[in-house]
Scaffold this motif. Sequence first.
Motif, PDB file in Angstrom:
ATOM      1  N   UNK A  28       0.823  -1.225   0.000  1.00  0.00           N
ATOM      2  CA  UNK A  28       0.000   0.000   0.000  1.00  0.00           C
ATOM      3  C   UNK A  28       0.850   1.265   0.000  1.00  0.00           C
ATOM      4  N   UNK A  29       0.213   2.382  -0.345  1.00  0.00           N
ATOM      5  CA  UNK A  29       0.857   3.696  -0.299  1.00  0.00           C
ATOM      6  C   UNK A  29       1.347   3.978   1.122  1.00  0.00           C
ATOM      7  N   UNK A  30       2.610   4.386   1.258  1.00  0.00           N
ATOM      8  CA  UNK A  30       3.145   4.747   2.572  1.00  0.00           C
ATOM      9  C   UNK A  30       2.437   5.985   3.104  1.00  0.00           C
ATOM     10  N   UNK A  31       2.307   6.051   4.408  1.00  0.00           N
ATOM     11  CA  UNK A  31       1.638   7.161   5.089  1.00  0.00           C
ATOM     12  C   UNK A  31       2.652   7.940   5.917  1.00  0.00           C
ATOM     13  N   UNK A  32       2.593   9.262   5.834  1.00  0.00           N
ATOM     14  CA  UNK A  32       3.481  10.135   6.598  1.00  0.00           C
ATOM     15  C   UNK A  32       2.724  10.765   7.753  1.00  0.00           C
ATOM     16  N   UNK A  44       0.065  -0.362   6.720  1.00  0.00           N
ATOM     17  CA  UNK A  44      -0.711  -1.228   7.614  1.00  0.00           C
ATOM     18  C   UNK A  44      -0.203  -2.669   7.594  1.00  0.00           C
ATOM     19  N   UNK A  45      -0.410  -3.348   8.715  1.00  0.00           N
ATOM     20  CA  UNK A  45      -0.036  -4.764   8.808  1.00  0.00           C
ATOM     21  C   UNK A  45      -1.064  -5.631   8.081  1.00  0.00           C
ATOM     22  N   UNK A  46      -0.588  -6.698   7.462  1.00  0.00           N
ATOM     23  CA  UNK A  46      -1.441  -7.736   6.913  1.00  0.00           C
ATOM     24  C   UNK A  46      -0.855  -9.089   7.302  1.00  0.00           C
ATOM     25  N   UNK A  80      -0.806  -2.810  14.822  1.00  0.00           N
ATOM     26  CA  UNK A  80      -1.285  -3.180  13.490  1.00  0.00           C
ATOM     27  C   UNK A  80      -0.654  -2.336  12.388  1.00  0.00           C
ATOM     28  N   UNK A  81       0.578  -1.860  12.634  1.00  0.00           N
ATOM     29  CA  UNK A  81       1.321  -1.071  11.659  1.00  0.00           C
ATOM     30  C   UNK A  81       2.762  -1.536  11.592  1.00  0.00           C
ATOM     31  N   UNK A  82       3.359  -1.327  10.432  1.00  0.00           N
ATOM     32  CA  UNK A  82       4.808  -1.404  10.280  1.00  0.00           C
ATOM     33  C   UNK A  82       5.267   0.030  10.051  1.00  0.00           C
TER      34      UNK A  82
END
Length: 494
Positions: A28-32, A44-46, A80-82
């Motif tokens: 997924x698109x990285x979030x800042x 997000x984790x999957x 639930x995040x990397x």
Amino acid sequence: MRSCVTLVFFFIWLCCFGNLTVMCYKIPQAKLEILQNGFRVSIPHETGIENVAFNINRNRPFKGFEPGEFSGRIRTQAANQWFFESQRHLQDDDIIYVWTDVQYNKSRYRSMSSPITVRQTTPGGPSQHSNEVQPAFTTERSRVTSEEPLITSKKPPIIGEECESSLTTIRNRNICKGQLIFEENFDGTELDSSRWRYEVRLPLDVADAEFVLYDTNAELINGVLKIEPRLWGNDSPDTNIRRGHLNLGTRCTANQNPQVECQRQPFGQVVLPPVLSARINTKHAFTFKYGRVEVRAKLPQGDWLFPLLLLEPLVNFYGQHPYASGQMRIAFIRSNLNLRTREGVEEGGRVLHGGAVLSSEANTRDTFMANTSQDQHFGETFHIYSLTWNDRQLSLDVDGKNYGTVDGGFAQKANGYNNAWANSNYMAPFDQEFFLTLGVAAGGHGDFSDDYVSKPWANTSPKAALNFWRNRQSWKSTWTSPALQVDYVRVYAI
């Protein structure tokens, strides 16, 4: 044919429901997120993700999957995040580039995220040990933020009977045709920092770097912005640009490479910048796509000076190579009192240029610019310079008179500059949002051809800046009125 279709559907079924799930993972698109003590980038984790590596650049796109300015491999997920965190504080006009490496079900995946623009935000956020997640900034391609556009006229009516829709957009929002969307009259005694920011830096060492240090030496006098270049150390008898050490420290506003733009140690043919000047922009506050820009200004007079009345790209959407994403010049002169080519063609301050710059090479700098000339130097008095930018062309005016147009289709006309333009629309690279820049520069490798008579440096010489400085006795006396003076700047929707 039927058997081929059957195989395709069978593969899709296996991918989604069978044992080929590993083939279907998409990063997924990285979030800042901005934190109280730095920033965080996350995905997000999957189920199936075993570890994640982030590579991050600030204001410098990746050419490939090379190491970033910031990088790290994360072995465990949390909340639930990397995520990767840095204590580096970002500026609100920084552009963040991210590529991510994910190990998923024993396989490796790599993906480039869209550029992320850091916008003004209230300081504060989770610490490294907090599970709280702050809202992320949107990607630059969508450019949708919670900020309101900086519109300095009255609020526009709803598009309809009272408002004709225009080409102009501000952060993807349509504006009423004819509306004044930005106005600066330079009232007061100091620059309005909510609109303008100083660039405090050395020019990046590329093919057309100017011989200047940009600092905060601009003034507002009686409603006029004045940017006046001066010689290093005011040319005092003991000035020596081959000695000393320049370090701008935390004041530096480096765009791409702090090691080059924030400090310089003279050695060999490397010297301190011979000229001190100023350069300001609206990158953090006001950007737009398509419109008419009007600047009332008195341009500098003096050999080897030139004004910066520019539109520059918010994001290097088409790559980091100089001018891959274009530059537009509202008005440009080579401010010499007399300047001729070896063939006798006049190119000094009586010749006005405007249009597009798509190359760092001096001999092709004017390819996509219109020009006009007059008997008097354009720095003798104030003129109103205008550039109209739409989805088909650039149109140039001075004092209400059109002197030329520059049509789009640059991918065909400038074949070899950037193949990415061919995959976009007719005006590429001028199909993204741009911001305003004002300033004064001197010398450099890209704006004065080696064909000019009495030019004291060669553009390809490593001693170019030094030779320019050594020749100052012949040109500093011509700096009779070296300042750029700007009365107002206005931008209208079209």
